[in-house]
Design an enzyme around this catalytic site. Sequence first.
Site, PDB file in Angstrom:
ATOM      1  N   HIS A 164       0.835  -1.224   0.000  1.00  0.00           N
ATOM      2  CA  HIS A 164       0.000   0.000   0.000  1.00  0.00           C
ATOM      3  C   HIS A 164       0.862   1.265   0.000  1.00  0.00           C
ATOM      4  O   HIS A 164       0.439   2.301   0.506  1.00  0.00           O
ATOM      5  CB  HIS A 164      -0.957   0.036   1.201  1.00  0.00           C
ATOM      6  CG  HIS A 164      -1.731  -1.215   1.392  1.00  0.00           C
ATOM      7  ND1 HIS A 164      -2.966  -1.428   0.826  1.00  0.00           N
ATOM      8  CD2 HIS A 164      -1.430  -2.356   2.063  1.00  0.00           C
ATOM      9  CE1 HIS A 164      -3.406  -2.636   1.153  1.00  0.00           C
ATOM     10  NE2 HIS A 164      -2.481  -3.222   1.893  1.00  0.00           N
ATOM     11  N   SER A 285      16.549  21.627 -15.058  1.00  0.00           N
ATOM     12  CA  SER A 285      15.400  22.489 -15.331  1.00  0.00           C
ATOM     13  C   SER A 285      15.909  23.783 -15.940  1.00  0.00           C
ATOM     14  O   SER A 285      16.983  24.262 -15.584  1.00  0.00           O
ATOM     15  CB  SER A 285      14.667  22.763 -14.015  1.00  0.00           C
ATOM     16  OG  SER A 285      13.917  23.947 -14.125  1.00  0.00           O
TER      17      SER A 285
END
Length: 468
Positions: A164, A285
């Site tokens: 999970h 970036s």
Amino acid sequence: MPQEKKRGSEKMWGGRFSETTAASMEAYSESISYDSRLYKYDIAGSKAHAAMLAANGILSDEELHKITTGLSEIEAEIDAGTFTFKVELEDVHMNIEKALIDRIGPAGARLHSGRSRNDQVAVDFKMYLRDQCDFIVELLDGVRAAFVKLARWNLGAAMPGYTHMQRAQPVLISHHMLAYFEMFSRDRGRMKDCRRRLNLSPLGSAAMAGTGLPIDREMTAKALGFESWTRNSMDSSGDRDYALEFLSTCTMIHLHLSRLSEELVLWSTSEFDFVNLPDKFCTGSSIMPQKKNPDIVELMRGKTGRVVGSLMTLITIMKGLPLTYNRDLQEDKEPVFDAADTVSAGLSIIAELLTDLKFKKKRMDEATRIGCMTATDLADYLVLHNVPFREAHAIVGHAVAWCLDHGKELPDLTLEEMAQFSPVIGKDVYEVLSTEGSINSRVSYGGTSLVRVEEAVATAEKELGIQA
Ligand code: ARG
């Protein structure tokens, strides 16, 4: 003599036509812009077919010689990039056949005896796919080897295992790597199966009903390296199951690449900080100077959509197609080519990336020591001291809640503190509460203990023929 009407004779099939093909139709129906990549298979198929026709008296030895030489010359021109493919000749089959006829004359016009483009395209496509299966199996072996090496190099190092997406139990990094080894090993098996099932020659099925000419299907099948030949001419003409199997196997491979990519994206975040992705597979970036983006694995996750899409495309094409060949089938090639190229590129890149992947082992180990990850081990300890498992689960649940309230981890608890939860806990409990104790207790077959994982690494190395 009645006046001969002008026929659409510029086409190889133009005899019964009185109009020339609409330009829009020509542009819409051509496949040469992408099926030209089948030329080697098409030429090999034609050579095998011609040799068989000669062996059965349909071609003379001289004609066979001309055809074979002509086809070799055409192949050399295509290799060299000097051959001009023409859109008005539709596809690779007619481009090559027309070039042959132009080059050698009447002998070339005999080549298509006892054959149709329907069995011709099927034989080309199967030979192409056979090579793709072999190529992808080779690439899968590269990826499998990369995982086994990672497992070997990192033996003994711990990381959190998740369910999970929550920290669940400590595991060995090597165990996690070998999970991917298993996934890609199954893919290898699927590719091999796909190859085996498709390796039956459809050549000689002709348009769909077979032929009355004395052909020898065994001879062409053997010459082209097929295991055997197909049993039903109608099935052979309309069948594309093999392409669907290939695409579904490609899809499965890419799903695995995608799951791996997702983990690498997560692990390279500051939040996880488990791996250092090689700079050569990342980008910066244009505005944020501090950033190192995991573009390549993001793209790999994204490209899964193309491969799944290719499978969906062909499934949709095939659904509801009546027997046998329908022109819809021409739409089988682009999705297959695209999926094969995408999967091959993904596998070779990931093998290279894995070779340079560095785990931040200290950080991963520390992560196993936070979040009461050995709670199951404490419960198992209680079970071994005769506490029913459900009761043990509740006891440990209380202990975990207490830890959370007091900002502690299970191994930090003193024996006195433990005693408030259960009287059976003795000092040997600390052996199972540590990451090492927890991992090494999991000796069940397929479990994460060092002994089991060492065995698994050795077995995988043996399977791949790599030295430890
Ligand atoms: N280009 C065609 C294809 O890929 C070849 C077979 C054409 N057969 C025909 N009967 N029109 O399907």
